[in-house]
Design a protein around this motif. Sequence first.
Motif, PDB file in Angstrom:
ATOM      1  N   ALA A   1     -10.339 -31.385  15.067  1.00 54.11           N
ATOM      2  CA  ALA A   1      -8.887 -31.386  15.226  1.00 54.11           C
ATOM      3  C   ALA A   1      -8.606 -31.346  16.724  1.00 54.11           C
ATOM      4  CB  ALA A   1      -8.264 -30.177  14.522  1.00 54.11           C
ATOM      5  N   VAL A   2      -7.927 -32.372  17.218  1.00 55.72           N
ATOM      6  CA  VAL A   2      -7.743 -32.517  18.667  1.00 55.72           C
ATOM      7  C   VAL A   2      -6.365 -33.112  18.950  1.00 55.72           C
ATOM      8  CG1 VAL A   2      -8.867 -34.792  18.669  1.00 55.72           C
ATOM      9  CG2 VAL A   2      -8.814 -33.465  20.769  1.00 55.72           C
ATOM     10  N   LEU A   3      -5.771 -32.677  20.039  1.00 59.52           N
ATOM     11  CA  LEU A   3      -4.504 -33.271  20.452  1.00 59.52           C
ATOM     12  C   LEU A   3      -4.720 -34.727  20.837  1.00 59.52           C
ATOM     13  CD1 LEU A   3      -2.951 -30.491  22.726  1.00 59.52           C
ATOM     14  CD2 LEU A   3      -2.139 -31.228  20.482  1.00 59.52           C
ATOM     15  N   GLY A   4      -3.760 -35.575  20.521  1.00 59.15           N
ATOM     16  CA  GLY A   4      -3.846 -36.972  20.917  1.00 59.15           C
ATOM     17  C   GLY A   4      -4.043 -37.113  22.418  1.00 59.15           C
ATOM     18  N   ALA A   5      -3.374 -36.268  23.198  1.00 61.70           N
ATOM     19  CA  ALA A   5      -3.521 -36.312  24.652  1.00 61.70           C
ATOM     20  C   ALA A   5      -4.957 -36.043  25.071  1.00 61.70           C
ATOM     21  CB  ALA A   5      -2.579 -35.307  25.307  1.00 61.70           C
ATOM     22  N   ARG A   6      -5.587 -35.084  24.448  1.00 62.46           N
ATOM     23  CA  ARG A   6      -6.979 -34.759  24.779  1.00 62.46           C
ATOM     24  C   ARG A   6      -7.910 -35.906  24.406  1.00 62.46           C
ATOM     25  NH1 ARG A   6      -9.997 -31.716  27.976  1.00 62.46           N
ATOM     26  NH2 ARG A   6     -11.759 -30.749  26.972  1.00 62.46           N
ATOM     27  N   LEU A   7      -7.614 -36.556  23.295  1.00 63.17           N
ATOM     28  CA  LEU A   7      -8.432 -37.677  22.845  1.00 63.17           C
ATOM     29  C   LEU A   7      -8.404 -38.818  23.860  1.00 63.17           C
ATOM     30  CD1 LEU A   7     -10.216 -38.692  20.524  1.00 63.17           C
ATOM     31  CD2 LEU A   7      -8.145 -39.442  19.365  1.00 63.17           C
TER      32      LEU A   7
ATOM     33  N   VAL B   1      -1.585 -33.089  16.650  1.00 59.57           N
ATOM     34  CA  VAL B   1      -2.958 -32.678  16.358  1.00 59.57           C
ATOM     35  C   VAL B   1      -3.510 -33.710  15.391  1.00 59.57           C
ATOM     36  CG1 VAL B   1      -4.452 -30.927  15.339  1.00 59.57           C
ATOM     37  CG2 VAL B   1      -2.475 -30.234  16.723  1.00 59.57           C
ATOM     38  N   LEU B   2      -4.553 -34.405  15.822  1.00 54.23           N
ATOM     39  CA  LEU B   2      -5.155 -35.461  15.025  1.00 54.23           C
ATOM     40  C   LEU B   2      -6.513 -35.022  14.505  1.00 54.23           C
ATOM     41  CD1 LEU B   2      -4.260 -38.389  17.426  1.00 54.23           C
ATOM     42  CD2 LEU B   2      -3.141 -37.822  15.261  1.00 54.23           C
TER      43      LEU B   2
END
Length: 138
Positions: A82-88, A28-29
């Motif tokens: 706050a977002v998952l790296g994969a989603r980014l 989570v970034l």
Amino acid sequence: MELTAEIAAFRAGSGDPGRLVGEFRRAVLLVPFAGGSPDAGGGLMSAVSGGIRWFHAFTDEAALARFAEADGEADREWPYLAVLGARLVDAVVPEVDGPAGVAVNVADPDGSMLFPPVAGIVPDACAVDIEADSAEVA
């Protein structure tokens, strides 16, 4: 192992690229909003360098605070997504006009890491190391 530990291992020469990318995708970034607010219409904070748009992402609030301090703006609020790296990389990067990657913990000289727009990190259609014709076939 968490992302910061994988970055440290990779930078020390003992990390595994696959594990590093896996931890990046699961992490989570925190991605600050440009203009200081999601209502400012600026989108997610990024910078262009070398023809690549780099989204600024942080592993925790302390890393974001170090960036704010280095940027001379530690006295203001820094709203973030706050977002998952994969989603980014899978959802945000494809919306950018041109190549885009993610710069993690950019204010940490010994703990930063770039995740460039290459195959295995971003979708093949967005990767600069794959020819456009071969990305469409996949």
